[in-house]
Design a protein around this motif. Structure first.
Motif, PDB file in Angstrom:
ATOM      1  N   LEU A  10       0.825  -1.200   0.000  1.00  0.00           N
ATOM      2  CA  LEU A  10       0.000   0.000   0.000  1.00  0.00           C
ATOM      3  C   LEU A  10       0.867   1.262   0.000  1.00  0.00           C
ATOM      4  O   LEU A  10       0.583   2.232  -0.704  1.00  0.00           O
ATOM      5  CB  LEU A  10      -0.929   0.023   1.209  1.00  0.00           C
ATOM      6  N   GLN A  13       2.319   1.751  -3.410  1.00  0.00           N
ATOM      7  CA  GLN A  13       1.270   2.200  -4.323  1.00  0.00           C
ATOM      8  C   GLN A  13       0.993   3.690  -4.113  1.00  0.00           C
ATOM      9  O   GLN A  13       0.865   4.446  -5.084  1.00  0.00           O
ATOM     10  CB  GLN A  13      -0.001   1.392  -4.094  1.00  0.00           C
ATOM     11  N   LEU A  14       0.933   4.139  -2.858  1.00  0.00           N
ATOM     12  CA  LEU A  14       0.706   5.550  -2.580  1.00  0.00           C
ATOM     13  C   LEU A  14       1.855   6.405  -3.093  1.00  0.00           C
ATOM     14  O   LEU A  14       1.638   7.493  -3.645  1.00  0.00           O
ATOM     15  CB  LEU A  14       0.536   5.769  -1.076  1.00  0.00           C
ATOM     16  N   GLU A  15       3.086   5.933  -2.938  1.00  0.00           N
ATOM     17  CA  GLU A  15       4.241   6.675  -3.436  1.00  0.00           C
ATOM     18  C   GLU A  15       4.179   6.826  -4.956  1.00  0.00           C
ATOM     19  O   GLU A  15       4.448   7.902  -5.498  1.00  0.00           O
ATOM     20  CB  GLU A  15       5.543   5.985  -3.034  1.00  0.00           C
ATOM     21  N   GLN A  17       1.498   6.791  -6.818  1.00  0.00           N
ATOM     22  CA  GLN A  17       0.399   7.689  -7.158  1.00  0.00           C
ATOM     23  C   GLN A  17       0.777   9.148  -6.899  1.00  0.00           C
ATOM     24  O   GLN A  17       0.455  10.025  -7.698  1.00  0.00           O
ATOM     25  CB  GLN A  17      -0.849   7.331  -6.362  1.00  0.00           C
ATOM     26  N   LEU A  18       1.481   9.387  -5.801  1.00  0.00           N
ATOM     27  CA  LEU A  18       1.882  10.756  -5.499  1.00  0.00           C
ATOM     28  C   LEU A  18       2.927  11.265  -6.491  1.00  0.00           C
ATOM     29  O   LEU A  18       2.905  12.418  -6.896  1.00  0.00           O
ATOM     30  CB  LEU A  18       2.421  10.857  -4.073  1.00  0.00           C
ATOM     31  N   LEU A 115      -8.283  11.715  -4.250  1.00  0.00           N
ATOM     32  CA  LEU A 115      -7.900  11.047  -3.008  1.00  0.00           C
ATOM     33  C   LEU A 115      -9.089  10.354  -2.350  1.00  0.00           C
ATOM     34  O   LEU A 115      -8.973   9.233  -1.854  1.00  0.00           O
ATOM     35  CB  LEU A 115      -7.284  12.047  -2.038  1.00  0.00           C
ATOM     36  N   LYS A 118      -9.893   7.253  -4.336  1.00  0.00           N
ATOM     37  CA  LYS A 118      -8.911   6.198  -4.062  1.00  0.00           C
ATOM     38  C   LYS A 118      -9.089   5.620  -2.666  1.00  0.00           C
ATOM     39  O   LYS A 118      -8.885   4.427  -2.450  1.00  0.00           O
ATOM     40  CB  LYS A 118      -7.494   6.755  -4.225  1.00  0.00           C
ATOM     41  N   TRP A 119      -9.472   6.458  -1.705  1.00  0.00           N
ATOM     42  CA  TRP A 119      -9.710   5.970  -0.357  1.00  0.00           C
ATOM     43  C   TRP A 119     -10.908   5.018  -0.344  1.00  0.00           C
ATOM     44  O   TRP A 119     -10.883   3.982   0.310  1.00  0.00           O
ATOM     45  CB  TRP A 119      -9.960   7.140   0.583  1.00  0.00           C
ATOM     46  N   ARG A 122      -9.864   1.790  -1.848  1.00  0.00           N
ATOM     47  CA  ARG A 122      -8.997   1.062  -0.939  1.00  0.00           C
ATOM     48  C   ARG A 122      -9.825   0.279   0.078  1.00  0.00           C
ATOM     49  O   ARG A 122      -9.520  -0.838   0.436  1.00  0.00           O
ATOM     50  CB  ARG A 122      -8.085   2.046  -0.194  1.00  0.00           C
TER      51      ARG A 122
END
Length: 126
Positions: A10, A13-15, A17-18, A115, A118-119, A122
């Motif tokens: 996770l 994946q967040l890195e 996306q950012l 965001l 995506k939340w 998730r």
């Protein structure tokens, strides 16, 4: 406490996306180019603050209110000078927004909407 394998995935994946979100990364770039504190101003302001504290204590010791008040005002001015930006600092008046594939400019609220989406996604993956 080490991250579990799922948490590491996770985080990766967040890195990704950012890093892929140009609007988000450009906000960091524009913040760093606006200039920061001047070391010269910090040193001169700190010296001025120390001298003004001595004047303030001298005014208290001599029981002269005007000297104490002047020391305090000088101390405030020194601290303000220390944290103020240099006059020749470049400022960014308008941050350019990246264009989308269709040539249209992204809205500012779209980042938060992405965001939230995506939340929600998730929560379904768990």
């Amino acid at each position: 406490m080490p991250l579990s394998e799922h948490e590491q995935k996770l985080l990766e994946q967040l890195e990704k996306q950012l890093n892929a979100d140009h609007e988000f990364t450009s906000s960091f770039e524009s913040a760093s180019t606006t200039g920061g504190f001047s070391p010269r101003n910090l040193v001169l302001g700190a010296i001025g603050a120390v001298v003004s504290i001595v004047i303030l204590l001298l005014g208290i010791n001599l029981q002269l209110i005007i000297v104490g008040v002047l020391g305090f005002l000088l101390m405030c001015a020194s601290v303000y000078f220390a944290v103020s930006k240099p006059k020749n600092a470049t400022t960014v008046s308008a941050v350019k927004q990246p264009a989308t594939a269709g040539g249209k400019v992204k809205r500012q609220g779209s980042f938060l909407q992405d965001l939230e989406k995506k939340w929600d996604e998730r929560g379904r993956d768990l």
